[in-house]
Design a protein around this motif. Structure first.
Motif, PDB file in Angstrom:
ATOM      1  N   MET A  29       0.902  -1.159   0.116  1.00 16.33           N
ATOM      2  CA  MET A  29       0.123   0.119  -0.101  1.00 16.33           C
ATOM      3  C   MET A  29       1.027   1.266  -0.001  1.00 16.33           C
ATOM      4  SD  MET A  29      -2.951   0.751   2.828  1.00 16.33           S
ATOM      5  CE  MET A  29      -4.191   1.808   2.259  1.00 16.33           C
ATOM      6  N   SER A  30       0.568   2.350  -0.837  1.00 13.65           N
ATOM      7  CA  SER A  30       1.285   3.327  -0.830  1.00 13.65           C
ATOM      8  C   SER A  30       1.223   4.137   0.077  1.00 13.65           C
ATOM      9  CB  SER A  30       1.070   4.059  -2.194  1.00 13.65           C
ATOM     10  OG  SER A  30      -0.088   4.449  -2.340  1.00 13.65           O
ATOM     11  N   ALA A  31       1.815   5.242   0.321  1.00 18.78           N
ATOM     12  CA  ALA A  31       1.924   6.228   1.516  1.00 18.78           C
ATOM     13  C   ALA A  31       0.638   7.411   1.072  1.00 18.78           C
ATOM     14  CB  ALA A  31       3.303   6.913   1.882  1.00 18.78           C
ATOM     15  N   PRO A  32       0.177   8.101   1.919  1.00 21.68           N
ATOM     16  CA  PRO A  32      -1.028   9.017   1.614  1.00 21.68           C
ATOM     17  C   PRO A  32      -0.250  10.242   0.895  1.00 21.68           C
ATOM     18  CG  PRO A  32      -0.355   9.195   4.212  1.00 21.68           C
ATOM     19  CD  PRO A  32       0.408   7.719   3.443  1.00 21.68           C
ATOM     20  N   TRP A  33      -0.904  10.827   0.109  1.00 18.22           N
ATOM     21  CA  TRP A  33      -0.373  11.894  -0.899  1.00 18.22           C
ATOM     22  C   TRP A  33      -0.273  13.065  -0.172  1.00 18.22           C
ATOM     23  CZ3 TRP A  33      -2.690  16.465  -2.794  1.00 18.22           C
ATOM     24  CH2 TRP A  33      -1.754  17.148  -3.759  1.00 18.22           C
ATOM     25  N   ILE A  34      -1.102  13.266   0.973  1.00 15.09           N
ATOM     26  CA  ILE A  34      -0.929  14.619   1.790  1.00 15.09           C
ATOM     27  C   ILE A  34      -0.264  14.258   3.059  1.00 15.09           C
ATOM     28  CG2 ILE A  34      -2.143  16.502   2.841  1.00 15.09           C
ATOM     29  CD1 ILE A  34      -4.067  16.323   0.437  1.00 15.09           C
ATOM     30  N   THR A  35       0.643  14.686   3.373  1.00 15.88           N
ATOM     31  CA  THR A  35       1.069  14.568   4.811  1.00 15.88           C
ATOM     32  C   THR A  35       1.518  15.879   5.462  1.00 15.88           C
ATOM     33  OG1 THR A  35       3.619  14.566   4.062  1.00 15.88           O
ATOM     34  CG2 THR A  35       2.259  12.372   3.838  1.00 15.88           C
ATOM     35  N   TYR A  36       1.797  15.751   6.725  1.00 18.72           N
ATOM     36  CA  TYR A  36       2.180  17.110   7.632  1.00 18.72           C
ATOM     37  C   TYR A  36       3.597  16.976   7.496  1.00 18.72           C
ATOM     38  CZ  TYR A  36       3.235  20.217  11.662  1.00 18.72           C
ATOM     39  OH  TYR A  36       3.632  20.890  12.207  1.00 18.72           O
ATOM     40  N   ARG A  37       4.059  18.427   6.909  1.00 17.41           N
ATOM     41  CA  ARG A  37       5.523  18.564   6.533  1.00 17.41           C
ATOM     42  C   ARG A  37       5.746  20.275   7.565  1.00 17.41           C
ATOM     43  NH1 ARG A  37       6.727  18.442   0.393  1.00 17.41           N
ATOM     44  NH2 ARG A  37       8.802  18.972   1.434  1.00 17.41           N
ATOM     45  N   PRO A  38       6.281  19.914   8.747  1.00 16.01           N
ATOM     46  CA  PRO A  38       6.374  21.044   9.498  1.00 16.01           C
ATOM     47  C   PRO A  38       7.526  22.050   9.035  1.00 16.01           C
ATOM     48  CG  PRO A  38       7.568  19.247  10.466  1.00 16.01           C
ATOM     49  CD  PRO A  38       6.690  18.660   9.224  1.00 16.01           C
ATOM     50  N   GLU A  39       8.338  21.766   8.074  1.00 17.52           N
ATOM     51  CA  GLU A  39       9.162  22.620   7.330  1.00 17.52           C
ATOM     52  C   GLU A  39       8.641  23.706   6.609  1.00 17.52           C
ATOM     53  OE1 GLU A  39       9.175  18.994   4.797  1.00 17.52           O
ATOM     54  OE2 GLU A  39       9.043  19.341   6.655  1.00 17.52           O
ATOM     55  N   LEU A  40       7.370  23.569   6.161  1.00 17.36           N
ATOM     56  CA  LEU A  40       6.667  24.097   5.097  1.00 17.36           C
ATOM     57  C   LEU A  40       5.914  25.286   6.299  1.00 17.36           C
ATOM     58  CD1 LEU A  40       5.210  22.088   2.565  1.00 17.36           C
ATOM     59  CD2 LEU A  40       7.010  23.277   2.565  1.00 17.36           C
ATOM     60  N   LYS A  41       5.768  26.491   5.707  1.00 14.54           N
ATOM     61  CA  LYS A  41       5.361  27.698   6.424  1.00 14.54           C
ATOM     62  C   LYS A  41       4.212  28.527   5.648  1.00 14.54           C
ATOM     63  CE  LYS A  41       7.683  26.923  10.030  1.00 14.54           C
ATOM     64  NZ  LYS A  41       7.256  25.997  11.027  1.00 14.54           N
ATOM     65  N   VAL A  42       3.099  29.020   6.255  1.00 11.71           N
ATOM     66  CA  VAL A  42       2.116  29.474   5.619  1.00 11.71           C
ATOM     67  C   VAL A  42       2.274  30.965   5.757  1.00 11.71           C
ATOM     68  CG1 VAL A  42      -0.346  29.853   5.240  1.00 11.71           C
ATOM     69  CG2 VAL A  42       0.558  27.419   5.469  1.00 11.71           C
ATOM     70  N   LEU A  43       2.288  31.902   4.811  1.00 10.24           N
ATOM     71  CA  LEU A  43       2.269  33.248   4.995  1.00 10.24           C
ATOM     72  C   LEU A  43       1.120  33.836   4.158  1.00 10.24           C
ATOM     73  CD1 LEU A  43       4.216  36.010   5.085  1.00 10.24           C
ATOM     74  CD2 LEU A  43       4.712  35.606   2.515  1.00 10.24           C
ATOM     75  N   ASP A  44       0.370  34.861   5.044  1.00 10.82           N
ATOM     76  CA  ASP A  44      -0.548  35.706   4.450  1.00 10.82           C
ATOM     77  C   ASP A  44       0.015  37.022   4.143  1.00 10.82           C
ATOM     78  OD1 ASP A  44      -3.713  36.088   4.293  1.00 10.82           O
ATOM     79  OD2 ASP A  44      -2.873  37.758   5.318  1.00 10.82           O
ATOM     80  N   CYS A  45      -0.456  37.586   3.055  1.00 13.94           N
ATOM     81  CA  CYS A  45       0.012  39.024   2.713  1.00 13.94           C
ATOM     82  C   CYS A  45      -1.426  39.881   2.173  1.00 13.94           C
ATOM     83  CB  CYS A  45       1.173  39.175   1.700  1.00 13.94           C
ATOM     84  SG  CYS A  45       0.622  37.879   0.123  1.00 13.94           S
ATOM     85  N   THR A  46      -2.516  39.334   2.781  1.00 13.23           N
ATOM     86  CA  THR A  46      -3.736  40.016   2.501  1.00 13.23           C
ATOM     87  C   THR A  46      -3.651  41.622   2.740  1.00 13.23           C
ATOM     88  OG1 THR A  46      -4.977  38.188   2.951  1.00 13.23           O
ATOM     89  CG2 THR A  46      -6.200  40.278   2.871  1.00 13.23           C
ATOM     90  N   ILE A  47      -3.204  42.195   3.774  1.00 15.41           N
ATOM     91  CA  ILE A  47      -3.181  43.213   4.110  1.00 15.41           C
ATOM     92  C   ILE A  47      -2.059  44.186   3.159  1.00 15.41           C
ATOM     93  CG2 ILE A  47      -2.978  45.249   5.802  1.00 15.41           C
ATOM     94  CD1 ILE A  47      -5.402  43.596   5.748  1.00 15.41           C
ATOM     95  N   ARG A  48      -0.892  43.846   3.365  1.00 14.95           N
ATOM     96  CA  ARG A  48       0.332  44.439   2.423  1.00 14.95           C
ATOM     97  C   ARG A  48       0.000  44.281   0.772  1.00 14.95           C
ATOM     98  NH1 ARG A  48       5.022  40.852   1.117  1.00 14.95           N
ATOM     99  NH2 ARG A  48       3.538  40.512  -0.954  1.00 14.95           N
ATOM    100  N   ASP A  49      -0.486  43.184   0.259  1.00 13.85           N
ATOM    101  CA  ASP A  49      -0.618  43.176  -1.281  1.00 13.85           C
ATOM    102  C   ASP A  49      -1.859  43.959  -1.495  1.00 13.85           C
ATOM    103  OD1 ASP A  49       1.786  41.844  -1.431  1.00 13.85           O
ATOM    104  OD2 ASP A  49       0.877  39.976  -2.185  1.00 13.85           O
ATOM    105  N   GLY A  50      -2.892  43.602  -0.648  1.00 12.27           N
ATOM    106  CA  GLY A  50      -4.213  44.502  -0.693  1.00 12.27           C
ATOM    107  C   GLY A  50      -3.993  45.815  -0.775  1.00 12.27           C
TER     108      GLY A  50
END
Length: 87
Positions: free
Chosen positions: A1-22
């Protein structure tokens, strides 16, 4: 059986720039309530970083020609986030 396609990767970070770019569309004029709502939504969603604006020089962009978030002073940031203990 193959590993799940989506996994948790703590090295990836999410950035929001709604206010800056808006701000590029409205000269960085946002009401505090709106900025606070975006900030709180980011916190609740687990967003790692939020860019609220620029640290632009008031010599280059004269006050009154752009909104608060063009200059992003420390007092403005504190007014929105208070003393949030989150990183």
């Amino acid at each position: 059986m193959s590993a799940p396609w989506i996994t948790y990767r703590p090295e990836l970070k999410v950035l929001d720039c709604t206010i800056r770019d808006g701000g590029l569309c409205n000269d960085h004029v946002f009401e505090d309530g709106f900025v606070r709502a975006v900030y709180r939504a980011c916190v609740e969603a687990g967003v790692d970083y939020m860019e609220m604006g620029y640290k632009a020089s008031k010599k280059i962009f004269a006050p009154g020609t752009c909104g608060t978030w063009k200059y992003c002073e420390e007092d403005d940031l504190r007014r929105i986030v208070d003393d949030n203990p989150r990183r």
